[in-house]
Design a protein around this motif. Structure first.
Motif, short mmCIF file in Angstrom:
data_model
loop_
_atom_site.label_atom_id
_atom_site.label_comp_id
_atom_site.label_asym_id
_atom_site.label_seq_id
_atom_site.Cartn_x
_atom_site.Cartn_y
_atom_site.Cartn_z
N CYS A 121 0.49 -1.17 -0.11
CA CYS A 121 0.09 -0.05 -0.01
C CYS A 121 0.87 1.17 0.08
O CYS A 121 0.65 2.41 -0.60
CB CYS A 121 -1.12 -0.10 1.15
N ASP A 122 1.86 1.23 0.62
CA ASP A 122 2.75 2.20 0.69
C ASP A 122 3.45 2.62 -0.64
O ASP A 122 3.76 3.81 -0.86
CB ASP A 122 3.97 2.16 1.70
N ILE A 123 3.66 1.55 -1.31
CA ILE A 123 4.34 1.61 -2.80
C ILE A 123 3.09 1.99 -3.87
O ILE A 123 3.47 2.90 -4.50
CB ILE A 123 4.98 0.36 -3.14
N LYS A 124 1.99 1.37 -3.72
CA LYS A 124 1.04 1.42 -4.96
C LYS A 124 0.07 2.43 -4.75
O LYS A 124 -0.40 2.76 -5.76
CB LYS A 124 0.53 -0.08 -4.99
N ASP A 125 -0.17 3.01 -3.79
CA ASP A 125 -1.30 3.75 -3.66
C ASP A 125 -0.89 5.24 -4.54
O ASP A 125 -0.24 5.62 -4.44
CB ASP A 125 -1.12 4.64 -2.02
N PRO A 126 -2.00 5.33 -5.34
CA PRO A 126 -1.82 6.17 -6.58
C PRO A 126 -1.38 7.80 -6.18
O PRO A 126 -0.75 8.32 -6.93
CB PRO A 126 -3.09 6.06 -7.47
N THR A 127 -1.85 8.06 -5.03
CA THR A 127 -1.70 9.65 -4.58
C THR A 127 -0.73 9.53 -3.55
O THR A 127 -0.38 10.43 -3.27
CB THR A 127 -2.85 10.22 -3.98
N GLN A 128 -0.16 8.53 -3.24
CA GLN A 128 1.08 8.35 -2.12
C GLN A 128 0.30 8.86 -0.82
O GLN A 128 0.96 9.64 0.06
CB GLN A 128 2.25 8.92 -2.55
N ASN A 129 -0.94 8.54 -0.51
CA ASN A 129 -1.74 9.14 0.59
C ASN A 129 -1.58 8.32 1.76
O ASN A 129 -1.68 8.47 3.18
CB ASN A 129 -3.24 9.41 0.13
N ILE A 130 -1.37 6.98 1.51
CA ILE A 130 -1.38 6.02 2.55
C ILE A 130 0.30 5.98 2.98
O ILE A 130 1.08 5.67 2.17
CB ILE A 130 -1.56 4.61 2.06
N VAL A 131 0.68 6.10 4.28
CA VAL A 131 1.84 6.03 4.84
C VAL A 131 1.89 4.98 6.00
O VAL A 131 1.34 4.79 6.84
CB VAL A 131 2.22 7.35 5.46
N TRP A 132 2.64 3.78 5.72
CA TRP A 132 2.90 2.58 6.56
C TRP A 132 3.99 3.21 7.60
O TRP A 132 4.89 3.44 7.36
CB TRP A 132 3.48 1.51 5.82
N VAL A 133 3.38 3.27 9.02
CA VAL A 133 4.34 3.33 9.88
C VAL A 133 4.42 2.22 10.86
O VAL A 133 3.69 1.21 10.83
CB VAL A 133 3.85 4.66 10.80
N THR A 134 5.48 2.25 11.83
CA THR A 134 5.44 0.78 12.54
C THR A 134 4.34 0.72 13.63
O THR A 134 4.23 1.83 14.57
CB THR A 134 6.88 0.70 13.44
N PRO A 135 3.88 -0.50 13.72
CA PRO A 135 3.13 -0.69 15.03
C PRO A 135 3.93 -1.04 16.05
O PRO A 135 5.03 -0.80 16.21
CB PRO A 135 2.23 -1.83 14.36
N GLU A 136 3.25 -1.42 17.28
CA GLU A 136 3.88 -2.10 18.33
C GLU A 136 4.81 -3.15 17.93
O GLU A 136 4.40 -3.81 17.35
CB GLU A 136 2.64 -2.12 19.43
N GLY A 137 5.87 -2.84 18.59
CA GLY A 137 6.92 -4.28 18.32
C GLY A 137 6.18 -5.40 18.62
O GLY A 137 5.44 -5.71 19.44
N GLY A 138 6.44 -6.56 17.89
CA GLY A 138 5.87 -7.77 18.07
C GLY A 138 4.72 -8.13 17.40
O GLY A 138 4.51 -9.41 17.33
N GLY A 139 3.95 -7.17 16.79
CA GLY A 139 2.89 -7.19 16.02
C GLY A 139 3.19 -7.54 14.61
O GLY A 139 4.23 -7.48 14.08
N GLY A 140 1.90 -8.07 13.87
CA GLY A 140 2.32 -8.66 12.52
C GLY A 140 2.50 -9.99 12.43
O GLY A 140 1.96 -10.87 13.15
N PRO A 141 2.98 -10.65 11.31
CA PRO A 141 2.79 -11.99 11.05
C PRO A 141 3.84 -12.80 11.78
O PRO A 141 4.83 -12.09 12.41
CB PRO A 141 3.25 -12.25 9.48
N ASN A 142 3.75 -14.13 12.08
CA ASN A 142 4.56 -14.93 12.53
C ASN A 142 4.80 -15.99 11.86
O ASN A 142 4.14 -17.05 12.02
CB ASN A 142 4.09 -15.23 13.99
N TYR A 143 5.56 -15.92 10.84
CA TYR A 143 5.66 -17.10 9.90
C TYR A 143 6.43 -18.22 10.36
O TYR A 143 7.43 -17.94 11.15
CB TYR A 143 6.51 -16.60 8.64
N ALA A 144 5.96 -19.35 10.14
CA ALA A 144 6.68 -20.56 10.24
C ALA A 144 6.99 -21.21 8.98
O ALA A 144 6.24 -21.60 8.21
CB ALA A 144 5.70 -21.53 11.36
N GLY A 145 8.34 -21.73 8.85
CA GLY A 145 8.78 -22.50 7.65
C GLY A 145 8.61 -21.50 6.43
O GLY A 145 8.75 -22.01 5.29
N MET A 146 8.43 -20.11 6.45
CA MET A 146 8.30 -19.46 5.29
C MET A 146 9.61 -18.87 4.91
O MET A 146 10.66 -18.92 5.50
CB MET A 146 7.39 -18.19 5.56
#
Length: 561
Positions: free
Chosen positions: A536-561
């Motif tokens: 989203c940070d890359i493709k948003d056509p007006t560059q209106n979306i800005v990805w910022v860091t969530p709280e640490g530890g959040g997000g995916p927890n990939y196994a074997g990926m």
């Protein structure tokens, strides 16, 4: 409350001092740390090194194909095999297919371009390799802080980078500190190395602040959508590496598929789609699901079970888009700078090598008593390295595809099959990119609407069930880490002109348009679904979306990926 108001009320932040602080515990960051400690041991000296990793552990957020070239790892840790590095499955065979909707053309072995040759490489889980690298780093005395996201770059009075600050914890959706509030920490360093991966949140800021991309081609990106399967042992071919071009992508849309056979009856597979596509109706996630239905892919998966899912943006601009990698007080390494070789679909070896080169320059500077200056020895060493030579040979790869996939494929064959046989190490010509990926979208009314089939839940799946098997989780009461510069833009521009492309380019169902009580449209952001792919940070056509860091530890927890 704003960050300034929080600091005024709860500050100052506690600060810790290091020789080198590294942001990101992926292959580039950990290799930087390991090399620093190796050099200190060789010289009988000390260097204090800290690695901040926003995932719950090193490897938790790591997603890659992956076929790994062990060249850089062997330079960094020559005894990696004896020391238990999880490179267990050597590549046994390469296949390169051009798909039509129902059939395929197999490229004869002798015509497969050099960039698709994988002799001596390994089919791996990069997440598992990174976990192992983390263990090697800690054994050498590197301090690794998992679950801590670097949220802010700190600067000295002269404008040089002083270090970073981690994000605050315990802030509610309303931006107010709650009963669990904990102020972030400052980490100061003589040099700060940014190894956040593609489209790094802080790396992006540094590139803009120090004009590091001045005179360079705009960076190019793609999104890789990936799944891990356990398949019928009778269909398993350990070490088989399959790459596909053609269907389901149209000739004007860059993309291709991969299917790699790991050990233990597992295959890793996915689709890479260039983010310079023009049709806003396109969904990389749905294209990947459709790709799995091709007979040459389906044959391996039927009767199997999907184990995991993920998505991640990758840098594909190559040498022509590399920013200047150093600035006063710090450096960019790995995919934060864009060292991935798009022609080979490989970045981990480049990440490791760039980290080593940066570490050698930083160690020399610390030993000499310097701090907060430019590590000029790092780009100079890169210019003399095999990595520079490798990227030179692939510098035109992505740019050829602006003429369509047929011409692009033909020129890849010329540059990576014919020219080496004529004695050329790199092409005698150069192509350039003219604009960033977000500028390519056309109005929805000018494009063909794409109707994707419904998932069957066995071979093909929807986004939400996919996010579930990525083990993604965020504290729901924290402020959304997907922010809008202007809340009116999504409906007024993205929906009106482009039919709401964020609801399709996001592979995790974060963005959806819903109706309000009065029948108006509203963009709803389901930030808890985010797999941190950065699309989203890359493709948003007006560059209106800005990805910022969530709280640490959040997000995916990939196994074997």
């Amino acid at each position: 409350m704003t960050q300034d108001e929080i600091l005024a009320q709860y500050g100052p932040r506690e600060a810790m001092e290091y020789d080198v602080v590294i942001v990101g515990g992926g292959p580039a960051g950990l290799s930087t740390a390991i090399r620093l400690k190796q050099l200190a041991a060789e010289k009988g000296s000390e260097v204090n090194v800290c690695v901040l990793e926003k995932g719950s552990e090193p490897g938790a957020h790591i997603l890659s194909g992956a076929v790994m070239d062990p060249r850089a790892l062997t330079e960094l840790l020559p005894n990696w095999k004896a020391d238990g590095a999880p490179l267990n499955q050597p590549v046994s065979d390469d296949q390169l297919l051009w798909l039509t909707e129902t059939g395929a053309f197999d490229t004869p072995k002798f015509l497969i371009p050099n960039n698709f040759h994988n002799d001596g490489n390994y089919v791996i889980s990069l997440g598992n390799v990174v976990r192992w690298l983390g263990q090697q780093a800690e054994a050498l005395g590197v301090e690794i802080f998992p679950g801590f996201a670097a949220a802010e770059v700190l600067y000295n009075e002269d404008g040089s980078v002083k270090g970073v600050a981690t994000g605050n914890l315990g802030v509610g959706k309303d931006g107010q500190p709650n009963e669990n509030f904990q102020l972030g920490m400052e980490l100061h360093a003589k040099y700060t190395v940014f190894a956040e991966g593609a489209r790094g949140h802080l790396g992006k800021q540094l590139i803009a602040k120090f004009h590091l991309d001045e005179g360079k081609d705009p960076q190019a990106y793609a999104i890789g959508v990936k799944e891990l399967w356990e398949i019928d042992p009778a269909k398993h071919k350990p070490g088989l590496v399959v790459h596909t071009a053609g269907w389901p992508m149209k000739n004007d849309t860059y993309g291709g598929g991969f299917l790699y056979h790991l050990e233990d009856n597992k295959v890793t597979l996915g689709l890479v789609a260039g983010l310079n596509y023009s049709n806003p109706w396109l969904s990389p996630f749905e294209e990947m699901q459709r790709w799995k239905t091709h007979p040459r892919i389906r044959q391996f998966l039927e009767g199997g079970k999907r184990l995991s899912y993920g998505a991640r943006a990758i840098t594909t601009g190559g040498l022509m888009s590399l920013p200047k990698a150093v600035f006063p007080g710090g450096a960019l390494v790995g995919c934060d700078a864009g060292y991935l070789n798009g022609a080979r679909i490989k970045g981990s070896h480049a990440a490791i090598k760039s980290g080593m080169l940066c570490a050698e320059a930083a160690f020399e500077a610390v030993q000499a008593g310097r701090q907060h200056d430019e590590l000029a020895a790092y780009p100079a060493a890169f210019d003399r390295s095999w990595l520079r030579e490798e990227l030179e040979s692939s510098r035109n790869f992505k740019s050829w595809f602006k003429y369509g996939n047929l011409i692009g494929g033909l020129m890849v064959g010329i540059e990576h099959w014919l020219l080496p046989r004529l004695g050329f190490k790199s092409p005698p010509w150069s192509l350039h990119r003219e604009k960033a990926d977000h500028l390519y979208l056309k109005p929805a009314a000018e494009c063909e609407k794409i109707a994707y089939p419904k998932p069957d839940g066995k071979l093909t799946f929807d986004r939400l069930s996919s996010v579930f098997v990525s083990n993604t989780n965020h504290e729901e009461q924290q402020p959304a880490h997907l922010t809008l510069k202007d809340a009116g833009v999504p409906v007024k521009i993205n929906l009106a002109k482009y039919a709401g492309p964020e609801s399709r380019y996001c592979p995790a169902g974060v963005y959806e348009y819903v109706k309000t009580e009065d029948g108006a449209d509203r963009l709803q952001i389901n930030a808890q679904n985010c797999v941190h792919c950065k699309t989203c940070d890359i493709k948003d056509p007006t560059q209106n979306i800005v990805w910022v860091t969530p709280e640490g530890g959040g997000g995916p927890n990939y196994a074997g990926m």
